[in-house]
Write a protein that holds these residues in place. Structure first.
Motif, mmCIF file in Angstrom:
data_model
loop_
_atom_site.group_PDB
_atom_site.id
_atom_site.type_symbol
_atom_site.label_atom_id
_atom_site.label_comp_id
_atom_site.label_asym_id
_atom_site.label_seq_id
_atom_site.Cartn_x
_atom_site.Cartn_y
_atom_site.Cartn_z
ATOM 1 N N GLY A 168 0.803 -1.221 0.000
ATOM 2 C CA GLY A 168 0.000 0.000 0.000
ATOM 3 C C GLY A 168 0.832 1.265 0.000
ATOM 4 N N ASP A 169 2.096 1.155 0.402
ATOM 5 C CA ASP A 169 2.939 2.359 0.454
ATOM 6 C C ASP A 169 3.242 2.871 -0.954
ATOM 7 O OD1 ASP A 169 3.162 2.966 3.146
ATOM 8 O OD2 ASP A 169 4.763 1.506 3.465
ATOM 9 N N PHE A 170 3.318 4.193 -1.040
ATOM 10 C CA PHE A 170 3.398 4.894 -2.320
ATOM 11 C C PHE A 170 4.659 5.730 -2.349
ATOM 12 C CE2 PHE A 170 2.614 8.515 -5.059
ATOM 13 C CZ PHE A 170 1.820 8.023 -6.088
ATOM 14 N N VAL A 171 5.368 5.697 -3.463
ATOM 15 C CA VAL A 171 6.533 6.572 -3.574
ATOM 16 C C VAL A 171 6.641 7.090 -5.001
ATOM 17 C CG1 VAL A 171 8.074 4.593 -3.883
ATOM 18 C CG2 VAL A 171 9.039 6.776 -3.229
ATOM 19 N N SER A 172 6.907 8.373 -5.103
ATOM 20 C CA SER A 172 7.063 8.990 -6.414
ATOM 21 C C SER A 172 8.404 9.697 -6.437
ATOM 22 C CB SER A 172 5.923 9.987 -6.639
ATOM 23 O OG SER A 172 6.023 10.561 -7.915
ATOM 24 N N LEU A 173 9.248 9.318 -7.391
ATOM 25 C CA LEU A 173 10.588 9.909 -7.451
ATOM 26 C C LEU A 173 10.746 10.706 -8.727
ATOM 27 C CD1 LEU A 173 12.620 6.854 -6.152
ATOM 28 C CD2 LEU A 173 12.139 8.964 -4.917
ATOM 29 N N GLY A 174 11.401 11.832 -8.578
ATOM 30 C CA GLY A 174 11.573 12.726 -9.728
ATOM 31 C C GLY A 174 12.916 12.558 -10.388
ATOM 32 N N GLU A 175 13.166 13.461 -11.324
ATOM 33 C CA GLU A 175 14.341 13.414 -12.169
ATOM 34 C C GLU A 175 15.657 13.250 -11.423
ATOM 35 O OE1 GLU A 175 14.967 16.533 -15.505
ATOM 36 O OE2 GLU A 175 12.833 16.218 -15.180
ATOM 37 N N ASP A 176 15.794 13.946 -10.308
ATOM 38 C CA ASP A 176 17.105 13.998 -9.672
ATOM 39 C C ASP A 176 17.257 13.004 -8.530
ATOM 40 O OD1 ASP A 176 17.802 16.066 -11.397
ATOM 41 O OD2 ASP A 176 16.796 17.525 -10.105
ATOM 42 N N ASP A 177 16.215 12.236 -8.272
ATOM 43 C CA ASP A 177 16.306 11.280 -7.176
ATOM 44 C C ASP A 177 17.020 10.018 -7.652
ATOM 45 O OD1 ASP A 177 14.735 12.880 -5.400
ATOM 46 O OD2 ASP A 177 12.979 12.308 -6.572
ATOM 47 N N SER A 178 17.851 9.508 -6.794
ATOM 48 C CA SER A 178 18.549 8.264 -7.090
ATOM 49 C C SER A 178 18.269 7.312 -5.939
ATOM 50 C CB SER A 178 20.046 8.543 -7.197
ATOM 51 O OG SER A 178 20.760 7.326 -7.226
ATOM 52 N N HIS A 179 18.013 6.038 -6.235
ATOM 53 C CA HIS A 179 17.807 5.109 -5.123
ATOM 54 C C HIS A 179 18.102 3.677 -5.535
ATOM 55 C CE1 HIS A 179 13.405 3.694 -5.923
ATOM 56 N NE2 HIS A 179 14.039 3.899 -7.046
ATOM 57 N N GLN A 180 18.222 2.809 -4.536
ATOM 58 C CA GLN A 180 18.503 1.397 -4.773
ATOM 59 C C GLN A 180 17.606 0.563 -3.866
ATOM 60 O OE1 GLN A 180 22.480 0.099 -3.773
ATOM 61 N NE2 GLN A 180 22.294 -1.692 -5.092
ATOM 62 N N PRO A 181 16.418 0.217 -4.344
ATOM 63 C CA PRO A 181 15.497 -0.536 -3.496
ATOM 64 C C PRO A 181 15.996 -1.964 -3.270
ATOM 65 C CG PRO A 181 14.421 0.311 -5.502
ATOM 66 C CD PRO A 181 15.888 0.468 -5.676
ATOM 67 N N ILE A 182 15.889 -2.424 -2.042
ATOM 68 C CA ILE A 182 16.261 -3.797 -1.699
ATOM 69 C C ILE A 182 15.054 -4.475 -1.056
ATOM 70 C CG2 ILE A 182 17.776 -5.248 -0.287
ATOM 71 C CD1 ILE A 182 19.856 -2.985 -0.451
ATOM 72 N N ALA A 183 14.654 -5.633 -1.603
ATOM 73 C CA ALA A 183 13.482 -6.341 -1.066
ATOM 74 C C ALA A 183 13.773 -6.864 0.332
ATOM 75 C CB ALA A 183 13.102 -7.494 -1.986
ATOM 76 N N HIS A 184 12.749 -6.903 1.164
ATOM 77 C CA HIS A 184 12.905 -7.481 2.493
ATOM 78 C C HIS A 184 13.225 -8.978 2.378
ATOM 79 C CE1 HIS A 184 10.346 -3.994 4.293
ATOM 80 N NE2 HIS A 184 11.585 -3.638 3.992
ATOM 81 N N GLN A 185 13.833 -9.506 3.428
ATOM 82 C CA GLN A 185 14.357 -10.877 3.385
ATOM 83 C C GLN A 185 13.282 -11.954 3.420
ATOM 84 O OE1 GLN A 185 17.357 -11.839 2.842
ATOM 85 N NE2 GLN A 185 18.506 -9.929 3.073
ATOM 86 N N ASN A 186 12.122 -11.639 4.005
ATOM 87 C CA ASN A 186 11.187 -12.724 4.309
ATOM 88 C C ASN A 186 10.271 -13.149 3.162
ATOM 89 O OD1 ASN A 186 10.070 -10.251 4.456
ATOM 90 N ND2 ASN A 186 8.905 -10.595 6.334
ATOM 91 N N SER A 187 10.141 -12.315 2.118
ATOM 92 C CA SER A 187 9.242 -12.731 1.033
ATOM 93 C C SER A 187 9.542 -11.953 -0.238
ATOM 94 C CB SER A 187 7.781 -12.495 1.436
ATOM 95 O OG SER A 187 7.549 -11.099 1.516
ATOM 96 N N ASP A 188 8.942 -12.418 -1.347
ATOM 97 C CA ASP A 188 9.025 -11.662 -2.598
ATOM 98 C C ASP A 188 8.427 -10.283 -2.392
ATOM 99 O OD1 ASP A 188 9.986 -13.881 -3.810
ATOM 100 O OD2 ASP A 188 8.339 -14.106 -5.245
ATOM 101 N N CYS A 189 8.952 -9.307 -3.111
ATOM 102 C CA CYS A 189 8.330 -7.986 -3.111
ATOM 103 C C CYS A 189 7.789 -7.724 -4.509
ATOM 104 C CB CYS A 189 9.365 -6.928 -2.729
ATOM 105 S SG CYS A 189 8.709 -5.263 -2.884
#
Ligand code: ZN
Lengths: 218, 190
Positions: A168-189
């Protein structure tokens, strides 16, 4: 309990109907799990109603009412139930037509051993809409966004420098945002994403693992 | 056009009645009042060729949806004006998508209607107060705020496009909208 919400820009564009379809789909998924944003969104619709109400009315063409009366003659006034009454397990209402057989029947395309994607045809010329599935502990390489990348979590969760994101969590990233999402250990994301420009990968892994490299808005 | 609170209640009652009785005379009364507003809304859509025909089609599509769905209207959750706006907004999205030949099974009602349909009923007094605040604030906004609101809501342009068009930083457009919404007491937590 959701913790990451669309900001007022996104929610206002959504309520106005001016937000791109793919991004709106992500907002709709969030709203399903967030009563607070639902309440704000309906208040923001009131603003649109007042703005419409304050426009100078323009007379319609003479024959229009008769044409409409002719059309509704044969039309049932009962509510049209076009959505199955029992929701498909784990599939938000806004995605039911796109995922009629649920999240487990998605034709995933392998990107890396820990990353899969499936493009959804939602008819948004400006946005690439896709499901992304990250295996437990897997990551999407560090990347920047040529445009806007909107994401809502459907199942499991991930972390990046912005925090922890769960269903349910929402995130919107713009042109200058940089990130590296890592899935939690307990299940598929599994996330739904809409992006209006190809990602630009900044790290080494990006060169071989760009999940969206061959994908362009269609 | 200004309306008194009791005018508005009248339309809301009429719409609720249409949902129960499906009387064509009620429908015609609603049409006569709302169709010219919906047409004005259609005409304010960002310029496309054939805008006039588009606006007429929008009125037709919206009013047919009003007829079909009137029985789902719940006067304890929305006013007629807000409910009909959301139907016109969704119809406009669908017509624009159809015009652009987007092939998809998903339509605007999948993405917009239900999200708002399960609103908790609001206390009538609170709803009236909110509507009055919104109405009064809109009529008193400085021009630079009402201009961006009109572009977002009526012309159907997202903030980013408004910023490009007016040659303003995105942050300026955002803050103008936020200032306007703050005056309506909309973005402050309860
Ligand atoms: Zn929220």
């Amino acid at each position: 309990m959701v913790h990451h919400h669309p900001d007022s820009e996104v929610l206002t564009d959504y309520a106005a109907g001016s937000l791109a379809f793919g991004q709106s789909l992500c907002v709709a998924v969030h709203l399903e799990g967030c009563p607070e944003c639902r309440r704000r969104s309906s208040q923001l619709s009131q603003v649109g109603a007042e703005l419409m109400n304050q426009l100078v009315p323009v007379a319609v063409e003479d024959g229009l009412l008769d044409r409409i009366l002719g059309e509704i003659d044969g039309v049932s006034a009962l509510p049209v139930v076009d959505i199955p009454a029992s929701p498909i397990e784990g599939v938000p209402r806004a995605l039911r037509k796109l995922l009629p057989d649920g999240l487990d029947a998605v034709p995933w395309k392998r990107v890396t051993s820990r990353l899969q994607t499936a493009v959804l045809g939602v008819g948004d010329a400006a946005n690439q809409v896709a499901l992304v599935r990250i295996k437990p502990g897997g990551s999407i390489p560090e990347h920047r966004h040529g445009g806007t990348e909107t994401t809502v979590v459907l199942r499991g969760g991930f972390s990046d420098r912005g925090g922890n994101y769960l269903a349910g969590d929402f995130v919107s990233l713009g042109e200058d945002d940089s990130h590296q999402p890592i899935a939690h250990q307990n299940s598929d994301c599994i996330c739904l994403t809409a992006q209006n420009a190809p990602l630009q990968f900044t790290g080494f892994w990006g060169k071989i693992a760009n999940p969206f490299i061959s994908i362009h808005p269609q | 056009m200004t309306q008194t609170a009791s005018d508005r209640e009248m339309w809301t009652e009429l719409l609720a009645g249409l949902g129960k009785r499906h009387d064509r005379q009620d429908f015609i009364a609603l049409f006569n009042h709302f169709a010219p507003q919906i047409k004005a809304y259609g005409l304010s859509t960002q310029a496309t060729p054939g805008l006039h025909a588009f606006a007429e089609e929008l009125v037709q599509e919206t009013m047919i949806r009003v007829w079909r769905r009137a029985s789902t209207f719940d006067a304890s959750k929305a006013s007629a004006t807000t409910w009909i706006f959301t139907i016109a907004r969704n119809a406009r999205i669908d017509l624009l998508r159809r015009g652009a030949k987007h092939k998809s099974d998903v339509d605007a009602d999948d993405v917009w209607l239900e999200a708002e349909a399960d609103q908790q009923p609001v206390e009538e007094l609170e709803a009236d107060r909110n509507r009055r605040l919104v109405r009064e604030a809109i009529s008193q906004l400085p021009i630079e705020q009402s201009q961006v609101l009109a572009k977002v809501y009526l012309e159907g342009k997202p903030h980013s496009e408004v910023a490009r068009e007016l040659n303003l930083p995105l942050g300026t457009v955002k803050s103008r909208v936020r200032l306007a919404l703050n005056k309506m007491k909309l973005l402050v937590p309860q």
